[in-house]
Motif scaffolding. Sequence first.
Motif, PDB file in Angstrom:
ATOM      1  N   THR A   2     -15.995 -26.728  -7.650  1.00  0.00           N
ATOM      2  CA  THR A   2     -16.798 -26.567  -8.867  1.00  0.00           C
ATOM      3  C   THR A   2     -17.154 -27.905  -9.497  1.00  0.00           C
ATOM      4  OG1 THR A   2     -14.768 -26.309 -10.176  1.00  0.00           O
ATOM      5  CG2 THR A   2     -15.833 -24.306  -9.370  1.00  0.00           C
ATOM      6  N   SER A   3     -16.396 -28.948  -9.200  1.00  0.00           N
ATOM      7  CA  SER A   3     -16.728 -30.277  -9.718  1.00  0.00           C
ATOM      8  C   SER A   3     -16.155 -31.338  -8.785  1.00  0.00           C
ATOM      9  CB  SER A   3     -16.163 -30.467 -11.129  1.00  0.00           C
ATOM     10  OG  SER A   3     -14.747 -30.440 -11.123  1.00  0.00           O
ATOM     11  N   ALA A   4     -16.831 -32.471  -8.712  1.00  0.00           N
ATOM     12  CA  ALA A   4     -16.380 -33.549  -7.826  1.00  0.00           C
ATOM     13  C   ALA A   4     -16.716 -34.890  -8.451  1.00  0.00           C
ATOM     14  CB  ALA A   4     -17.022 -33.420  -6.447  1.00  0.00           C
ATOM     15  N   LEU A   5     -15.889 -35.880  -8.144  1.00  0.00           N
ATOM     16  CA  LEU A   5     -16.097 -37.240  -8.624  1.00  0.00           C
ATOM     17  C   LEU A   5     -16.193 -38.178  -7.432  1.00  0.00           C
ATOM     18  CD1 LEU A   5     -16.165 -39.158 -11.149  1.00  0.00           C
ATOM     19  CD2 LEU A   5     -13.717 -39.531 -10.718  1.00  0.00           C
ATOM     20  N   ASP A  87     -12.199 -31.281  -9.399  1.00  0.00           N
ATOM     21  CA  ASP A  87     -11.590 -30.509  -8.316  1.00  0.00           C
ATOM     22  C   ASP A  87     -11.536 -31.270  -6.999  1.00  0.00           C
ATOM     23  OD1 ASP A  87     -11.368 -28.046  -9.876  1.00  0.00           O
ATOM     24  OD2 ASP A  87     -13.546 -27.982  -9.746  1.00  0.00           O
ATOM     25  N   ALA A  88     -12.432 -32.227  -6.828  1.00  0.00           N
ATOM     26  CA  ALA A  88     -12.477 -33.013  -5.582  1.00  0.00           C
ATOM     27  C   ALA A  88     -12.804 -34.453  -5.922  1.00  0.00           C
ATOM     28  CB  ALA A  88     -13.523 -32.443  -4.626  1.00  0.00           C
ATOM     29  N   LEU A  89     -12.302 -35.360  -5.084  1.00  0.00           N
ATOM     30  CA  LEU A  89     -12.580 -36.784  -5.269  1.00  0.00           C
ATOM     31  C   LEU A  89     -13.065 -37.370  -3.955  1.00  0.00           C
ATOM     32  CD1 LEU A  89      -9.704 -36.177  -7.102  1.00  0.00           C
ATOM     33  CD2 LEU A  89     -10.648 -38.247  -8.074  1.00  0.00           C
ATOM     34  N   VAL A  90     -14.117 -38.176  -4.046  1.00  0.00           N
ATOM     35  CA  VAL A  90     -14.772 -38.735  -2.868  1.00  0.00           C
ATOM     36  C   VAL A  90     -14.678 -40.253  -2.908  1.00  0.00           C
ATOM     37  CG1 VAL A  90     -16.962 -38.916  -1.598  1.00  0.00           C
ATOM     38  CG2 VAL A  90     -16.388 -36.798  -2.819  1.00  0.00           C
ATOM     39  N   GLU A  91     -14.364 -40.856  -1.768  1.00  0.00           N
ATOM     40  CA  GLU A  91     -14.427 -42.313  -1.620  1.00  0.00           C
ATOM     41  C   GLU A  91     -15.783 -42.676  -1.006  1.00  0.00           C
ATOM     42  OE1 GLU A  91     -11.329 -44.061   0.669  1.00  0.00           O
ATOM     43  OE2 GLU A  91      -9.785 -42.720  -0.092  1.00  0.00           O
ATOM     44  N   LEU A 107     -18.143 -32.533   0.961  1.00  0.00           N
ATOM     45  CA  LEU A 107     -17.596 -31.580  -0.013  1.00  0.00           C
ATOM     46  C   LEU A 107     -17.584 -30.156   0.540  1.00  0.00           C
ATOM     47  CD1 LEU A 107     -19.211 -32.946  -3.295  1.00  0.00           C
ATOM     48  CD2 LEU A 107     -16.815 -33.125  -2.590  1.00  0.00           C
ATOM     49  N   ALA A 108     -18.571 -29.809   1.340  1.00  0.00           N
ATOM     50  CA  ALA A 108     -18.616 -28.457   1.907  1.00  0.00           C
ATOM     51  C   ALA A 108     -17.410 -28.181   2.797  1.00  0.00           C
ATOM     52  CB  ALA A 108     -19.910 -28.273   2.702  1.00  0.00           C
ATOM     53  N   GLN A 109     -16.866 -29.222   3.436  1.00  0.00           N
ATOM     54  CA  GLN A 109     -15.709 -29.058   4.317  1.00  0.00           C
ATOM     55  C   GLN A 109     -14.441 -28.710   3.550  1.00  0.00           C
ATOM     56  OE1 GLN A 109     -15.671 -29.087   7.688  1.00  0.00           O
ATOM     57  NE2 GLN A 109     -17.903 -29.283   7.630  1.00  0.00           N
ATOM     58  N   LEU A 110     -14.432 -28.990   2.252  1.00  0.00           N
ATOM     59  CA  LEU A 110     -13.221 -28.739   1.464  1.00  0.00           C
ATOM     60  C   LEU A 110     -13.008 -27.261   1.160  1.00  0.00           C
ATOM     61  CD1 LEU A 110     -13.221 -31.756  -1.032  1.00  0.00           C
ATOM     62  CD2 LEU A 110     -12.191 -31.556   1.248  1.00  0.00           C
ATOM     63  N   ASP A 155     -11.317 -41.907  13.415  1.00  0.00           N
ATOM     64  CA  ASP A 155     -11.769 -42.963  12.498  1.00  0.00           C
ATOM     65  C   ASP A 155     -10.850 -43.010  11.285  1.00  0.00           C
ATOM     66  OD1 ASP A 155     -13.139 -44.951  11.260  1.00  0.00           O
ATOM     67  OD2 ASP A 155     -15.050 -43.901  11.105  1.00  0.00           O
ATOM     68  N   VAL A 156      -9.613 -43.436  11.526  1.00  0.00           N
ATOM     69  CA  VAL A 156      -8.618 -43.458  10.461  1.00  0.00           C
ATOM     70  C   VAL A 156      -8.850 -44.601   9.479  1.00  0.00           C
ATOM     71  CG1 VAL A 156      -6.929 -44.891  11.674  1.00  0.00           C
ATOM     72  CG2 VAL A 156      -6.129 -43.163  10.053  1.00  0.00           C
ATOM     73  N   THR A 157      -9.675 -45.581   9.854  1.00  0.00           N
ATOM     74  CA  THR A 157      -9.947 -46.713   8.969  1.00  0.00           C
ATOM     75  C   THR A 157     -11.194 -46.500   8.115  1.00  0.00           C
ATOM     76  OG1 THR A 157     -11.300 -47.903  10.600  1.00  0.00           O
ATOM     77  CG2 THR A 157      -8.918 -48.297  10.640  1.00  0.00           C
ATOM     78  N   GLY A 158     -11.924 -45.424   8.360  1.00  0.00           N
ATOM     79  CA  GLY A 158     -13.157 -45.174   7.624  1.00  0.00           C
ATOM     80  C   GLY A 158     -12.904 -44.927   6.144  1.00  0.00           C
ATOM     81  N   GLY A 159     -13.854 -45.374   5.310  1.00  0.00           N
ATOM     82  CA  GLY A 159     -13.675 -45.257   3.862  1.00  0.00           C
ATOM     83  C   GLY A 159     -14.617 -44.287   3.187  1.00  0.00           C
ATOM     84  N   PHE A 160     -15.195 -43.342   3.949  1.00  0.00           N
ATOM     85  CA  PHE A 160     -16.071 -42.332   3.373  1.00  0.00           C
ATOM     86  C   PHE A 160     -15.393 -40.991   3.579  1.00  0.00           C
ATOM     87  CE2 PHE A 160     -20.727 -40.581   3.440  1.00  0.00           C
ATOM     88  CZ  PHE A 160     -20.624 -40.275   2.095  1.00  0.00           C
ATOM     89  N   ARG A 161     -14.789 -40.448   2.530  1.00  0.00           N
ATOM     90  CA  ARG A 161     -13.957 -39.258   2.682  1.00  0.00           C
ATOM     91  C   ARG A 161     -13.868 -38.484   1.374  1.00  0.00           C
ATOM     92  NH1 ARG A 161      -8.338 -42.278   4.210  1.00  0.00           N
ATOM     93  NH2 ARG A 161      -9.601 -42.935   5.980  1.00  0.00           N
ATOM     94  N   ALA A 162     -13.540 -37.203   1.497  1.00  0.00           N
ATOM     95  CA  ALA A 162     -13.415 -36.332   0.327  1.00  0.00           C
ATOM     96  C   ALA A 162     -12.072 -35.618   0.353  1.00  0.00           C
ATOM     97  CB  ALA A 162     -14.551 -35.308   0.292  1.00  0.00           C
ATOM     98  N   PHE A 163     -11.400 -35.595  -0.794  1.00  0.00           N
ATOM     99  CA  PHE A 163     -10.100 -34.956  -0.950  1.00  0.00           C
ATOM    100  C   PHE A 163     -10.191 -33.802  -1.939  1.00  0.00           C
ATOM    101  CE2 PHE A 163      -9.084 -39.349   0.074  1.00  0.00           C
ATOM    102  CZ  PHE A 163      -7.956 -39.285   0.887  1.00  0.00           C
ATOM    103  N   ARG A 164      -9.486 -32.731  -1.664  1.00  0.00           N
ATOM    104  CA  ARG A 164      -9.212 -31.762  -2.716  1.00  0.00           C
ATOM    105  C   ARG A 164      -8.246 -32.419  -3.703  1.00  0.00           C
ATOM    106  NH1 ARG A 164     -10.289 -26.310  -1.384  1.00  0.00           N
ATOM    107  NH2 ARG A 164      -8.688 -25.679  -2.871  1.00  0.00           N
TER     108      ARG A 164
END
Length: 260
Positions: A2-5, A87-91, A107-110, A155-164
């Motif tokens: 419902t919301s993401a940063l 609700d979600a945070l994105v790098e 975000l859709a994957q979350l 790609d464990v070093t990648g910095g583009f990711r979204a967390f719940r």
Amino acid sequence: MTSALVVIPTYDERENIPIVVARALAATPPEVHLLVVDDASPDGTGEIADRLAAEHDRVHVLHRAGKEGLGRAYLAGFAWGLENGFDALVEMDADGSHHPEDVPRLLAQLADHDLALGSRWVPGGTVENWPRRRLLLSRGGNWYARVALGIDVRDVTGGFRAFRAEALERIRLADVASHGYCFQVDLAWRALQAGLRVVEIPIVFTERVHGVSKMNQSIVVESLRKVTWWGLRRRVHAAFELLVHHRRLGSVRSNSSRAA
């Protein structure tokens, strides 16, 4: 969600930040906000971010006292986002290498996962405009991290990711000690150790057009040193657990023989 940063750390990105913010605002729905975390950039990036925040109610700025590293910037941004109920945070990087248009895909994957990683090294992912040396360094670093840590993330070093948000709360952010680019490896590994549902989706990574990369030899050395230490510690722990298991098994067999 419902919301993401979307947390965007900055240091001397005055040419890039207006472009990235504009693209992100255009590519995301109203419930997605942006937080620029500026490390007192001497080139005036923080002041530009303030002007953008004054113009757009979805843009926020967090000023820090000085350059303290990528990891600390993200931790500060995560704390701000959690405190404000997202609700979600994105790098996402500020240099345009990550495409803001991919944020909705992450975000859709979350809906079914706790962590969505934008991956350069899964089928469909790619890197544009990188010299061969950078390609080899990234691929080699990811291979080494997979082997050392025993993980199956390409790609464990990648910095583009979204967390719940609740996923971040489960991986004990207060214990994270990595502050450079190794921070990305640290967080992904903690997520896997915590049993979180992790997925990689392909992205296109584009080398920056404006400004100078913050990657340097000290960052590479820090990552190599920490991943090696974590890998050795993992193997020692596994060997200890195996030894304890064999001793318990031997004790059970001994007791069974005496009982017979």
